[in-house]
Every structure is written in structure tokens, then in C-alpha cells.
Design an enzyme around this catalytic site. Sequence first.
Site, PDB file in Angstrom:
ATOM      1  CG  ASP A 479      10.174  25.103 -28.023  1.00 33.87           C
ATOM      2  OD1 ASP A 479       9.224  24.309 -27.939  1.00 33.87           O
ATOM      3  OD2 ASP A 479      11.331  24.814 -27.679  1.00 33.87           O
ATOM      4  CG  ASP A 549      12.522  18.487 -26.826  1.00 26.22           C
ATOM      5  OD1 ASP A 549      12.700  19.090 -27.897  1.00 26.22           O
ATOM      6  OD2 ASP A 549      12.041  19.032 -25.814  1.00 26.22           O
TER       7      ASP A 549
END
Length: 731
Positions: A479, A549
Site C-alpha cells: 500500500d 477502496d
Amino acid sequence: MTIYYHDSQKTFHLQAGDSSYVMQVVNKGFLTHLYWGKKIKEYRFANRLQFTDRAFSGNPHPSENRTFSLDTLPQEFPVYGTTDYRAPIVQVQLENGTTITDFRYDSHRIFKGKPELEGLPSTYIEEEAEAETLEIMLYDELSGLKAVLLYTVYNDRSVITRSIRLVNSGRQSLQLLRALSASVDFRDNDFEFIQLSGAWGKEREIERHSLRQGIQSIESRRGASSHQQNPFLALARKNADEQYGDVYGFSFVYSGNFLAQAEVDQFHTARVSMGINPFDFSWKLEPGDSFQCPEVVMVYSHEGLGGMSRTYHDLYRHRLARGPFRDRERPILINNWEATYFDFNADKIESIAAAGSELGIELFVLDDGWFGHRDDDKTSLGDWFVDERKLPNGLDDLASRVRNMNMEFGLWFEPEMVSVDSDLYRNHPDWCLHVPSANRSESRNQLVLDFSRDDVCIAVTKMVMDILSSAPITYVKWDMNRHMTEIGSARLPADRQRETAHRYMLGLYRVMEKITTSFPHILFESCSGGGGRFDPGMLYYMPQTWTSDNTDAVSRLKIQYGTSLVYPISSMGAHVSDVPNHQVNRLTSLQMRGDVAASGNLGYELDLTKLTDEEKEEVTQQVAQYKKIRSLIQFGDFYRLLSPFAGNETAWMFVNKKKTEAVLFYFRVLDAPNAPFRSVKAHGLDSGKTYRIQETGEIVGGDELMYAGMDVPADVSGDFQSVVWHLKEAE
């Protein structure tokens, strides 16, 4: 051969798949662009260059010819200051402060294969016969700078890749102010400009508008390719749709700041340029130094946007992604993030994994919160050691418990970041990007580590590799949750500070190369707040990316549809999450959530222990069905049928290479009273074959499915509905 040079005419004819690309050296060494489009057998100058005396268009050789001006010439390597007033591909500052260059043809060579780009990701070949490369060397006498232009032609694909290497062969220090990778001049501007734009949670929405005079551009100045813009543009003829019409695609194999633009000039010609963003960029070239520009992948399609997309999909799936997982079916996973966030312990994780195992899920992924003292997002990034309060027996014990349930074990990292509240930052406050005496802006309570520094890269690589060696980990989610500010490095001198952002990317690529090749058994998935770094540069190291997301099924229709314009389905992570959805608070059916997620690499991101018996049964069926069609979804040809950007319905389908099997998905967002009956026309089938619809047993011809269409059942009612048809060739 796919590249032909005619010495008497000084023309280069590149034949890539079903396309041709033609250039010519004219008038004392200027490299001009003549044609790019549908393949032609032999170029005979039917559209030869025309010259006339244009007012206010200067002449580089006025005593010889007032009709010749770079201001009107379609060029392959345009520069500034010698009568071309349009955007240049390169700009260089000499020691005397001037920025005028005059590049002329010097030499060329044609060779089989495709060279690697030093320190940069790029498409590749596995056999020399797959491609042929043209290398053209241009030279500027004033500065001593050489420009080595690389054109690689893929023989069986309508693909040409381009890059430039700049070499200082002179005696003075030079400063690159602009170093793009490709420029193409079109003879007209009768196109529509297509871009993928958005924001966090609504990445890669398709925008399409007509070209107009002036510059239309997309770019990132954020230190990453970004959620806001994607390093891709296409020019499409105004009649081009999914199946028909000319489309020209440009995709940049790079993960940092970029610029992609189309400029329409006074004569209604269009120039497309793409490369590293010149904003806040410079690069010092000492004598003997060179600078390698990243790669641009150019695709021509006469079969509309769908043809362009399938060319990119095939190339990026097989000749950009690497490693064992490139051609391997991707596992169905359960990620604990939206189930627990930071609040978990080993027993809770084990219970979620046990529930997943019972449902047929194959991989458990432990997300953020397992390291340092990470109880929220304010601390511990950079402290890559196990939090024994949550996992008292460590990662190896937890991974073993998960694997005993016949599931693989995966882990979340954010290696490029550091929390101010961390041991790493307290010990090395100079390791982050920063400018002396300036404020250090934070985002998500974190700073960006300075990957332009070798010592930082070495330290981070060791920390990550130590963790990966400590437990049986077979998946990593990598990430990156903030963009760059105060871009400066403590290790660079003043005249090289504007190199920091690009040096960061080179350092990041070195780190990723080392880690991913050292652990080939691990499936790496890239992520940046979801889809903030969904670009070809990342796909070179990690064959899939967390698409967004935003896991809401309705939002994902646009996100996944737009992403598919360039990127293969095998690169898209897609999860079923809880409702009300955590991003938009929408309530959608479990069926629709499952069908949308099954249109990518299927995963789940919710607390499986809280499912009802009915929901468990439905998830079990989703998982079992996906395993039957997984190879088709991840590696089949993708066809977009109905656009979520155009209305209330979305449809797409997947067809295997032999056209013997297909699966078609239909989605309707909102119901309507007394609505008309609907049908969906399939694409990509064999019109001469017959297909059995697995859900009903009916046998229908491929021609009928494509030309008449398939009825949406009249009893499908209510909001947020989906229908799936699985087709197999009838015996």
C-alpha cells in the site's frame, strides 16, 4: 521483417500487427511523421507532405526555402527555438543559460528483439522473433547532446513502444528541463480526447470530448500516477465506438509525475505528447552521462475502443506482468480490514479465516494493524516488527493456524511511509522527503520515506524481506497512502533537488525488483489508497492492483468499466463487502455485490462470522461458481456491452480464445415502473457456433446472440439487480 528502410527515399515503414507507422528524414536531417493507421503494404507517398509559405511560420533555412517551416511540419522529435512554436518533446538548458537545440538525423540501426530500459519497467519479449526494434540517433551540434529514439514493433500486435535515451557527448554540463518519451503529429484534429479521471473512491471514470484549439492535458504533480488522472489517453475518431472506428491509444509505463496532452495548432493539426511531467523537474547531465526516459506504449485499433482495450489487455497480461502468477489463476481471498480495522487479535483473525475456509475461500489476508503499536493510523509505520499484544505468538504461528485450514496467508505492508510517532522516524528524522527549515506536511498522519536515497532503500528492503522470511506468506498487499509534499532530499546537492521525485521512482523500482524477485512464490498486489497508483509501471512488478477502496457494487460498475479501457481483468482486485457500504452507505443485494466482484479477481472484505446461514449458502455458491469460470474471467477476452456512464444498465462479457465458452454479466441499478423489455447483444462469439445457456439448457446460435440479443428476464425486479449467463459450445 516488420521494419523497412528505403534509403533512396529515407523512409522508415514500421508494420506492427494490423497497423503501419511511417517516418521520413527530410531537408538536412529533420525526422518527420507521415502516417500511422491501418496496415498498408507499401507506402507510396499518396499523402506526401505539402509546403507553402505561411505567415509568421519561420524558416530554419530562409535563404533556401521560405515554404519549409518546422511550425507546420509533422515531426517525430520536435524541439523549441528553431521555428516550431508547439510543445517540444525535449528542452535542455546549456551552461550559458540558453535553451535552443537543433536535433538532426545522424544514423540508425534495425535489430531483432527488444532492449530493456535500464532501471525502468517496460514491456518485454520472451523470444527474439516476437519483435523488431528501430534505433534512430539524432544529434544537436551546439550542445553535444544525442537523442537515441527507440521504436519497438510487436510483430503480431498492433503495438509500437517508444522511449528516448539522452546522452551528453559534449564537454559542458547540461540541464534537462523537459524529457518526454513520445510525440506524434496528426494531420488533422477530427478526434475526441478520451481520458480516465476521478478521485479517491471514484477512480478512472471515462471522459470524452472533442479536441479544440489549444492544449488539452492530463497530468499528475502528486508524486504518483494518482487517483485523479491515469497515465493514459486515447484519440478516437468521432464515430468510433466499442466495435468500430479508428482509435489511437497512449499508455505511459511509469508510476510517478506524468504529463499527457494533445495540442491543436492554428492549422488544425494535433500533436500528442507524453512523458515525465516537466513541472518541478530537471536533471543534470554531466559530460558522458545519459538519461533514460520511460516507455510509452502506443496501440492503434480500427475495431474501436474494444479492439484497443483487448490489445492492451493481451500485451500487459503477457508481456508486462511477470513472474509465476502472470499466468496462474488468482486465489479467492478474505481480507479482514473492513471486518476489524485495527481492532483484532489472533483468535479473531483465526475465526474469520475458519469461516472463510468453510465457504471455500482460499487465502486470508491480514491487513493494517499487525506491527509496531498500530492501534490507529497515527503511529508505527516504519516499525516493521510484530505487535505481540495482538499476536503474542508472532506471524509464523498465526500463518500456520490459517494454513492448517487449507488456506494461504497474506500480509499488508506500507513500506514507503513512516509515522512521526515511530522508532524509525525518531532514529532517522532525515530519512523522509523534506526541505530544510520548511514545515513537514502530513497526510493520514504520515510522511514519505526518501526512496531517492540508497541507504533508505537498503534499510526498507531488509525490513520487509526479514518479515517475509519469518512466516509462510504467499500474498502481499503493498500500500501507499499519501502523495508527496516538500519534495526534497538531504542527500542531493542544490542543483539536483528537482531530480528527487524521479530518483524516488527509480529507487522504488529497485526495491520492488529486489523484493518481488527474491520471493517469486508470493503474489504481490499493489495499492495506493485503492486505485491511486493503478498504472503499467506497477504491473511490471505486481501483476494485480487493488482497484479502489470503494467497494460499493454500484460505484464499482464505473470504476471497473473505466479501468478495463487499458488494464486487463487479471490486474483488478474486486471484493464483496458489507452493507450498508462503508464508503457510500448504500444497501445492495449480496447477489449483485458478488457478480460485480466476480468480474475481477474475487475477494471478500467483511466479517464472515456474522453472516446468516442464508448468506453463507449464497457466498458458498458464489465461490464455487467463480472457481468454474475463474480462468475465463481472468484470462479471457473482455467485451464491454452497455456502459454505466451512459445509463442505468451495465453489461460486459468474457470469451475464451477458442470462442467455445463465455460468460455475460448484466446489471441494473434502479428499477422503473412499467419498464420496457430489455435485451443485450453479445460480442466476441463465433457466429457459426451454437451455445448452450448453462442456466436454462437452451441452445442458441452465436449469430443470434450477437445480432438479435439475449432477453433480460421480465421477472428481474427491484433495484440493484444482476443476471449472469454462462455459455458453452453445444456438442
